[in-house]
Design an enzyme around this catalytic site. Structure first.
Site, PDB file in Angstrom:
ATOM      1  N   GLY A 295     -43.062   2.924  -5.610  1.00  0.00           N
ATOM      2  CA  GLY A 295     -42.287   3.664  -4.620  1.00  0.00           C
ATOM      3  C   GLY A 295     -41.440   4.758  -5.232  1.00  0.00           C
ATOM      4  CB  SER A 296     -38.379   6.347  -3.865  1.00  0.00           C
ATOM      5  OG  SER A 296     -38.912   6.464  -2.575  1.00  0.00           O
ATOM      6  CB  VAL A 297     -38.471   4.108  -9.231  1.00  0.00           C
ATOM      7  CG1 VAL A 297     -37.352   3.219  -8.764  1.00  0.00           C
ATOM      8  CG2 VAL A 297     -39.795   3.383  -9.139  1.00  0.00           C
ATOM      9  CE  LYS A 299     -39.309  10.160  -3.004  1.00  0.00           C
ATOM     10  NZ  LYS A 299     -38.514   9.479  -1.989  1.00  0.00           N
TER      11      LYS A 299
END
Lengths: 569, 103
Positions: A295-297, A299
């Site tokens: 997921g967003s980690v 980014k």
């Protein structure tokens, strides 16, 4: 005698006849008797030798139960292993002598009695198997149970059963219990490593085969782990599992300068002293034994790529109001701000649209090359073995580029991701995670992956994400320790589809952010919303505060000095 | 001649005696070495067990609750100072003063 007799020849003649005749007779008799005497002597000698020979032969052919163990019996060989210690010299694994129980079926009198009485001390004994083994009177050696505790051995001894005896063997002991169980791995009944660091010791350092309980003389193997940090991490993860009703949790503390794994935990734990249940997938090492869409980690990597390629600055503005369309999919932000965002805000508000726009701007080749450079497209290896290969998109088109930018459609092991993040945060040089204590000068092959400016830029965005009141990571802050980080909440994939009710919530943290030294990565599997989190199950409400509690406990142990105190002095 | 024989006989007896005593002494020493080796082996084994037990007793899982029951806790940020500050800081004189007063 004859000389004296010669003085009187007359008398002598008379006298001489008789003895001469007698002696002739005697000689004749002797001559006749000689062959019989010789034959008798030789015969009796042969007989004696024959008896001795027959006795030897009979002893050799017939087995006597009271004789000791037959030489041809296979006597088990075990292995003596070096100790395992943590980075500060505290013992994690050692060999101790333990009695092992064996039976000699040939001298067991009543096998049913033996089995029944043994069951009173060893209730989990396989009775039918032992009964069958004891029935085979040809066998002279049957293991009953290896590696007993001295107390149990004494109780068996007290049963006074004939045909049972003990051998001293080496047995692996783990004084810390299940602490760092996944890292340490396991050994089999012969004391040979079968997984984790124990297997590494067999493969790379070597163990000595022994027939008795001979302790190893090798120098202990010094790991990069710190028992104190490991305990604090495991303890906080335990609390988190209870507090957020998670199915499991995992955590990692990595020294980003040297690549040393200071702590690595995965719940539920495994006890290295017991054979792992291979069918139970919940006890897989979630740090280096499984791949997940994080997921967003991710980014963190996307903004690093944008900064390093030079097409965006933290202040570059992107219009994220419109959703991104890729084929059948529409990507929109769950909580849109309703205005264009800077790249820095894309990071702190965790905008999927913004991350997608950055990846599209970079293009498929540059994105792939960047991930390849960070080692995320290849199989990674540590001392404990190979980490599962990352699962990558089969093609890199618009939809894949967008989803990969926020950590979906690509599944990697958390350790592999943490290594990539560490390489960005440590000033931009490659770092290889290791479970062994760092020896200065051995990290010579480090190469530059991103510029220092990129590294500093990502670090400052991570710090902003924790410092700002609307940052997703604000609950990870620990006063004085300059924590930075990024949240990630991903739906867990099950059977090729996303399970909307199960999320993997994670927090990638680092501290102190003015010169990042340590990286933390906390993962919670299927956490539930609670009163404390206002029913939320996003990483900002659970993984972030767990990170704060972990860093609060370990920063002092790791020698990180809080800055607020320095400022007030 | 006779003297030589007697001397040779005495020498033979003395040699035999010496040989036997040496033999027995060697066996005794061997047994002693074996006993000491066994003792050393036993001591090594005991040390291994004691080392494991000490580590088991000092494992953080056990020490943590014990320390907390004594009122200890993980250090807070304001309890830590850098080395250079700690080195130049004046010690707190109050406890010493109290000690002096109590005497």
């Amino acid at each position: 005698m004859q000389l004296r007799c010669a003085a009187s020849p007359k008398a002598n003649k008379m006298q001489r006849l008789a003895p001469a005749d007698a002696s002739v007779l005697d000689d004749n008799w002797r001559r006749r008797r000689a062959p019989y005497v010789n034959a008798t002597l030789i015969g009796s000698a042969l007989m004696v030798f024959g008896i001795v020979g027959a006795q030897i032969l009979s002893l050799g052919l017939t087995a006597r139960p009271h004789l000791s163990l037959a030489v041809s019996e296979p006597v088990a060989t075990s292995f003596s292993r070096p100790d395992i210690i943590d980075r500060n010299g505290r013992l994690l694994a050692t060999d101790v002598e333990a009695p092992s129980l064996f039976a000699d079926p040939a001298i067991v009198i009543d096998r049913d009695e033996v089995v029944e009485k043994l069951l009173t001390v060893l209730p989990d004994l396989n009775a039918s198997e032992l009964r069958a083994a004891l029935s085979d009177k040809v066998r002279r050696f049957v293991w009953v149970r290896r590696g007993l505790s001295p107390a149990v051995a004494q109780r068996i001894h007290n049963l006074g059963l004939p045909g049972l005896a003990f051998r001293k063997e080496l047995r692996r002991a783990y004084p810390g219990g299940a602490l760092a169980g996944h890292v340490l791995g396991t050994v089999n009944v012969d004391n040979k490593g079968t997984s984790g660091i124990e297997k590494y010791i067999d493969d790379a350092i070597g163990v000595d085969p022994v027939n008795s309980a001979t302790l190893s003389t090798q120098a202990p193997v010094r790991l990069s782990l710190d028992i104190g940090v490991q305990h604090a991490l495991e303890d906080e993860l335990d609390t988190a599992v209870r507090r957020y009703s998670s199915q499991g949790a995992a955590g990692l503390v990595l020294d980003i300068k040297t690549g040393e794994i200071v702590a690595s935990a995965s719940l539920p734990r495994i006890d290295p002293a017991r054979a792992p249940n291979l069918s139970d997938s919940s006890t897989t090492d979630k740090i280096s034994g499984g791949t997940y869409e994080l997921g967003s980690v991710f980014k963190t990597l996307t903004v690093a790529m944008a900064l390093d390629a030079g097409f965006a600055k933290p202040s570059s503005i992107y219009d994220v109001r419109e959703p991104l369309v890729a084929g059948r999919h529409t990507i929109r932000d769950a909580h849109g701000i309703g205005r264009p965002l800077t790249m820095s805000e894309i990071f702190t508000h965790s905008s999927n649209v913004g991350a997608g726009m950055l990846a599209l701007q970079a293009g498929p080749d540059r994105t792939r090359a960047f991930l390849k450079k960070l080692g995320l497209l290849d199989v990674m290896k540590t001392e404990a073995g190979a980490v599962p290969a990352p699962q990558l998109p089969s093609r890199w088109e618009r939809a894949e580029l967008i989803t990969v930018s926020y950590g979906h459609g690509i599944a990697v092991a958390p350790l592999q991701f943490a290594a990539a993040a560490a390489s960005i945060l440590n000033g931009g040089v490659s770092v290889k995670p290791t479970l062994l204590k760092y020896q200065p000068g051995t990290n010579a092959r480090a190469s530059r992956l991103v510029t220092r400016e990129t590294s500093a830029g990502v670090a400052s965005m991570m710090r902003l994400n924790v410092m700002e009141s609307d940052g997703t990571g604000k609950r990870a802050d620990v006063p004085g320790f300059r924590v930075g980080g990024k949240t990630g909440t991903a739906e867990l994939a099950e059977g090729g589809r996303y399970n909307k009710s199960a999320v993997l919530s994670s927090f990638l943290g680092a501290f102190p952010m003015d010169d990042p030294q340590y990286l933390t990565f906390i993962l919670l599997f299927e956490p539930k919303g609670s009163e404390e989190t206002n029913g939320q199950r996003t990483a900002s409400t659970n993984a972030a505060p767990v990170t704060a509690r972990v860093i609060g406990r370990i920063a002092g142990q790791l020698g990180v000095v809080p800055v607020s105190t320095v400022a007030t002095q | 001649m006779r003297l030589t024989n007697i001397a040779a006989f005495c020498f033979a007896v003395a040699s035999a005696f010496l040989l036997y005593s040496l033999n027995y002494e060697t066996r005794r020493l061997e047994a002693q070495i074996q006993a000491q080796e066994r003792e050393s082996q036993k001591a090594k084994s005991d040390i291994a067990v004691l080392k494991a037990e000490r580590s088991h007793l000092s494992r953080p899982e056990r020490i943590d609750p014990l320390a907390r029951s004594q009122g200890m806790m993980p250090p807070r940020a304001d309890q830590l100072v850098p080395d250079n500050v700690a080195a130049s800081a004046k010690p707190d004189a109050a406890p010493l003063r109290r000690l002096a007063e109590s005497e």
